[in-house]
Design an enzyme around this catalytic site. Sequence first.
Site, PDB file in Angstrom:
ATOM      1  N   LYS A  31     -42.567  14.378 -18.298  1.00 55.20           N
ATOM      2  CA  LYS A  31     -41.374  13.532 -18.162  1.00 55.20           C
ATOM      3  C   LYS A  31     -41.139  12.718 -19.430  1.00 55.20           C
ATOM      4  CE  LYS A  31     -42.970  11.396 -14.479  1.00 55.20           C
ATOM      5  NZ  LYS A  31     -44.227  12.140 -14.341  1.00 55.20           N
ATOM      6  N   THR A  32     -42.197  12.054 -19.869  1.00 54.53           N
ATOM      7  CA  THR A  32     -42.055  11.214 -21.055  1.00 54.53           C
ATOM      8  C   THR A  32     -41.728  12.085 -22.269  1.00 54.53           C
ATOM      9  OG1 THR A  32     -43.629   9.682 -20.085  1.00 54.53           O
ATOM     10  CG2 THR A  32     -43.205   9.437 -22.427  1.00 54.53           C
ATOM     11  N   ASP A 217     -37.934   5.050 -18.729  1.00 51.93           N
ATOM     12  CA  ASP A 217     -39.150   5.780 -18.304  1.00 51.93           C
ATOM     13  C   ASP A 217     -39.815   4.969 -17.188  1.00 51.93           C
ATOM     14  OD1 ASP A 217     -41.129   7.677 -18.184  1.00 51.93           O
ATOM     15  OD2 ASP A 217     -42.075   7.164 -20.100  1.00 51.93           O
ATOM     16  N   GLU A 218     -40.618   5.607 -16.377  1.00 56.71           N
ATOM     17  CA  GLU A 218     -41.324   4.925 -15.281  1.00 56.71           C
ATOM     18  C   GLU A 218     -40.338   4.144 -14.396  1.00 56.71           C
ATOM     19  OE1 GLU A 218     -44.575   5.422 -14.960  1.00 56.71           O
ATOM     20  OE2 GLU A 218     -45.358   5.834 -16.974  1.00 56.71           O
ATOM     21  N   GLN A 248     -45.998   7.402  -8.204  1.00 52.98           N
ATOM     22  CA  GLN A 248     -46.734   6.543  -9.140  1.00 52.98           C
ATOM     23  C   GLN A 248     -46.193   5.119  -9.167  1.00 52.98           C
ATOM     24  OE1 GLN A 248     -48.167   8.365 -12.901  1.00 52.98           O
ATOM     25  NE2 GLN A 248     -46.828  10.046 -12.345  1.00 52.98           N
ATOM     26  N   ARG A 597     -54.831  10.921 -14.591  1.00 58.04           N
ATOM     27  CA  ARG A 597     -54.987  10.612 -16.019  1.00 58.04           C
ATOM     28  C   ARG A 597     -55.922  11.608 -16.681  1.00 58.04           C
ATOM     29  NH1 ARG A 597     -50.790   9.159 -16.578  1.00 58.04           N
ATOM     30  NH2 ARG A 597     -50.583   9.654 -14.402  1.00 58.04           N
TER      31      ARG A 597
HETATM   32  P1  ATP Z   1     -47.001  10.667 -16.285  1.00 57.58           P
HETATM   33  O1  ATP Z   1     -46.420  10.911 -14.933  1.00 57.58           O
HETATM   34  O2  ATP Z   1     -48.461  10.471 -16.226  1.00 57.58           O
HETATM   35  O3  ATP Z   1     -46.255   9.612 -17.040  1.00 57.58           O
HETATM   36  P2  ATP Z   1     -45.491  12.642 -17.736  1.00 57.58           P
HETATM   37  O4  ATP Z   1     -44.773  13.436 -16.724  1.00 57.58           O
HETATM   38  O5  ATP Z   1     -44.734  11.606 -18.459  1.00 57.58           O
HETATM   39  O6  ATP Z   1     -46.819  12.028 -17.093  1.00 57.58           O
HETATM   40  P3  ATP Z   1     -46.236  13.560 -20.330  1.00 57.58           P
HETATM   41  O7  ATP Z   1     -47.144  12.454 -20.656  1.00 57.58           O
HETATM   42  O8  ATP Z   1     -44.895  13.610 -20.951  1.00 57.58           O
HETATM   43  O9  ATP Z   1     -46.107  13.671 -18.747  1.00 57.58           O
HETATM   44  O10 ATP Z   1     -46.939  14.955 -20.612  1.00 57.58           O
HETATM   45  C1  ATP Z   1     -48.275  15.205 -20.181  1.00 57.58           C
HETATM   46  C2  ATP Z   1     -48.984  16.081 -21.199  1.00 57.58           C
HETATM   47  O11 ATP Z   1     -48.472  17.406 -21.157  1.00 57.58           O
HETATM   48  C3  ATP Z   1     -48.802  15.603 -22.611  1.00 57.58           C
HETATM   49  O12 ATP Z   1     -49.997  15.817 -23.320  1.00 57.58           O
HETATM   50  C4  ATP Z   1     -47.689  16.492 -23.124  1.00 57.58           C
HETATM   51  O13 ATP Z   1     -47.717  16.625 -24.512  1.00 57.58           O
HETATM   52  C5  ATP Z   1     -47.984  17.808 -22.429  1.00 57.58           C
HETATM   53  N1  ATP Z   1     -46.781  18.647 -22.225  1.00 57.58           N
HETATM   54  C6  ATP Z   1     -45.720  18.344 -21.489  1.00 57.58           C
HETATM   55  N2  ATP Z   1     -44.806  19.327 -21.509  1.00 57.58           N
HETATM   56  C7  ATP Z   1     -45.314  20.300 -22.300  1.00 57.58           C
HETATM   57  C8  ATP Z   1     -44.850  21.606 -22.729  1.00 57.58           C
HETATM   58  N3  ATP Z   1     -43.678  22.096 -22.337  1.00 57.58           N
HETATM   59  N4  ATP Z   1     -45.672  22.306 -23.529  1.00 57.58           N
HETATM   60  C9  ATP Z   1     -46.862  21.816 -23.922  1.00 57.58           C
HETATM   61  N5  ATP Z   1     -47.349  20.616 -23.554  1.00 57.58           N
HETATM   62  C10 ATP Z   1     -46.592  19.863 -22.760  1.00 57.58           C
HETATM   63 MG    MG Z   2     -44.975   9.509 -18.590  1.00 59.75          MG
END
Ligand code: ATP
Ligand code: MG
Length: 751
Positions: A31-32, A217-218, A248, A597
Amino acid sequence: MDLQQLNPMQRKAAETLNGPLLIIAGAGSGKTRTMTYRIANLLSRGVPPFAILALTFTNKAAREMKNRVTALAGSAADEAWIGTFHSICVRILRRDIEKLGYKRSFVIYDEDDQNHVLRDIYRDLDIDDKRFPPREARAVISDAKNRLLTADEWFAESAKDWRSQKLHDIFVAYERKLRASEALDFDDLISHTLQLLVDHPPVLQYYRNRFQYVHVDEYQDTNFAQYSLVRLLTEESRNLCVVGDDDQSIYGWRGADIRNILDFQKDFPDAQIIKLEQNYRSTSNILDAANQVIANNEGRMDKVLWTELGEGEKIKLCSAGDEREEAAWICERIRRMQQRKVPYSEIAILYRTHAQSRVLEEMFMRAGIPYRVYGGTRFYDRREIRDVVAYLRLIINPLDEVALKRIINVPKRSIGDATVNALETYAKEKDMPLFSALSDMPDTLSSRPRKCVGEFVGIINRLTAVQETMPLTDFVQLLLEETGLIAVDEASNDEEALARRENVMEFVGAVREFEEQHEDATLASFLENVALVTDLDRQEDAPQFVTLMTLHSAKGLEFDAVFMAGLEDGLLPSNRSQDDEDRLQEERRLCYVGMTRAKKFLCMSWAKRRSLFNQISYNDRSRFLGEIPAKLMSDDWARTMNKHFGEREDTQFTVRHTPAKPPKSNFGIPGMGQNADHIPGVHKGFVKPRPKRAADAPTFKAGDRVLHRKFGEGTVRQVEGGHNDGRVTVMFTAYGEKKFSVSIAPIVKLE
Ligand code: ATP
Ligand code: MG
């Protein structure tokens, strides 16, 4: 713009640039990352950077996002506003707060300042802090502000009893004091920004025109005030992209409202919704376990989460006798991870409350494991640093009463409480700020205090006069000398004074660093930076430390290895949530946040007996552990202990501080003997202590790995004496070196 680094759904989100957009997805689904790419995409399509606003949860997250966007889209990103709600609001207020009748040099009061204000109010109003703990007053005020209520509005919807009346009095006095000191607390930053925008349409129009693309975000953790701000800013453009995960939402206790994300479609019926389903962070064992836990919550949005990263290792479980055994186990596992080349920076230990860190810290120190506590006693919370900062604040804003009273007699210059009280009374009578009363002193003040106060005012005035003519760092150094802050500590040579001096020097270093990084550094901008560094941001970027932090502050982060300590009913879930379904669900989300995490290794531990907050309690394992399928976990610690020392006994613990409930299931964990599993309060003894006779005393040699019933695992360093009266010296990971007699010590050789 190359969006090939995204999967098709992520790409779709990064390419949907107009209209309301909700990206809702489970942990680690990118997402981030998607939000970051979306911003870069906007820039690459010629959207001017100043039209972009992105709100993150921590300054660290903002910094990372900014760096990432710059890497993708070039330096244009510098001008985009990417920051936390608080820092963005400060920027807006610094420009226009005069319209609300404040000076632009307003100061920001943090928790410690708030407590000082409350202390004065309690004294003035003669309020008993036992009956009205300042903590509670703070929470009431904060909650009201987050719901955009004034003191009177809050009272109108309260029980209107004697208690509410008193709290109302405190609230009113608090607002008056902050106003008189030209100070805003953290909640004010948001609510005053809102007020500014609502009361001054041209200002609102300016920001509406400017921020054509708003991101949050969040989003699941926004409170009402934040939500209102976002709505207000985007009502015309309707270009709002929010990102979040209802599973979350963990800040309900601070006013976050999970409905903000659940109702996004209601607020924006034309919203596009994008769900991301692939998790890129964790192995499937970890992900399955987390999914199973969160599945027990109700009212969730429907989500799927899968990973291609393979099963990975099982979740390591440790059922420890007490918190020291737990900590020793964690040390031992960290040691093994080191051997497997997991760097310290990729290891985090997460816990429910700050107080849990103490034992872990002690053990880490002994084991020589470098660590950083994230959000512990912050550097800027240390007394000597707060003193320097108070001087700086006073120089910028002589109305800052908290700062003034803090340092008027620091270092000691014979201005006692009686003098300060006399000055305060006089200031009140004359209706003037306290600082003015220092120059225009009451006649009743005798000559000695008069002289001392005069000298103090002289110092402040001299410093104020030169402040703008000097580079910041030089000025701070001058201030330290002029005020005598440095001289005091130089005079004494004990350890504490030394540490204080080092801290002050470190502070000068921080000022210098700030000055080097910011061309237009001013005292005001430096102080603003200090005020906004919240404890969520104290994580050092240095690579060689394991990180200790609460589950709450771990949100959004990821580590190769995660330890979750203290998985007991009463701790996680917390005691207060046991009989409250909503709170229990929030605790479960917290557990979910913690588990997700972890990228490769997840280790969870609990202790049957725990001393915490100076109290001993006997606990059951957390119900959340029971929600993880047994096949995903391995409790090799219990297995090893049982194998070598027999099952633990419970008989010597008939007195319990906390009555333990019967276990809900035995979770089918291999190696957890039924008895040991079911006995609450076991920790020390064992049912069948192995007879240790000389005849079968084991033989050891240097280098052997051994297990001691109390000290856990270690390595033999030295063997002395003969077979029957032999002694071994063992190096334990967490306890250091110990010497035993082979024939009687409860120690065995590990294969
Ligand atoms: P959270 O809910 O914990 O905030 P999130 O959904 O924001 O998580 P991110 O932190 O953006 O997730 O991504 C999680 C991990 O997966 C990061 O290391 C990111 O670089 C990797 N990632 C996400 N999408 C891809 C992709 N399409 N290809 C490779 N790596 C990815
Ligand atoms: Mg995130």
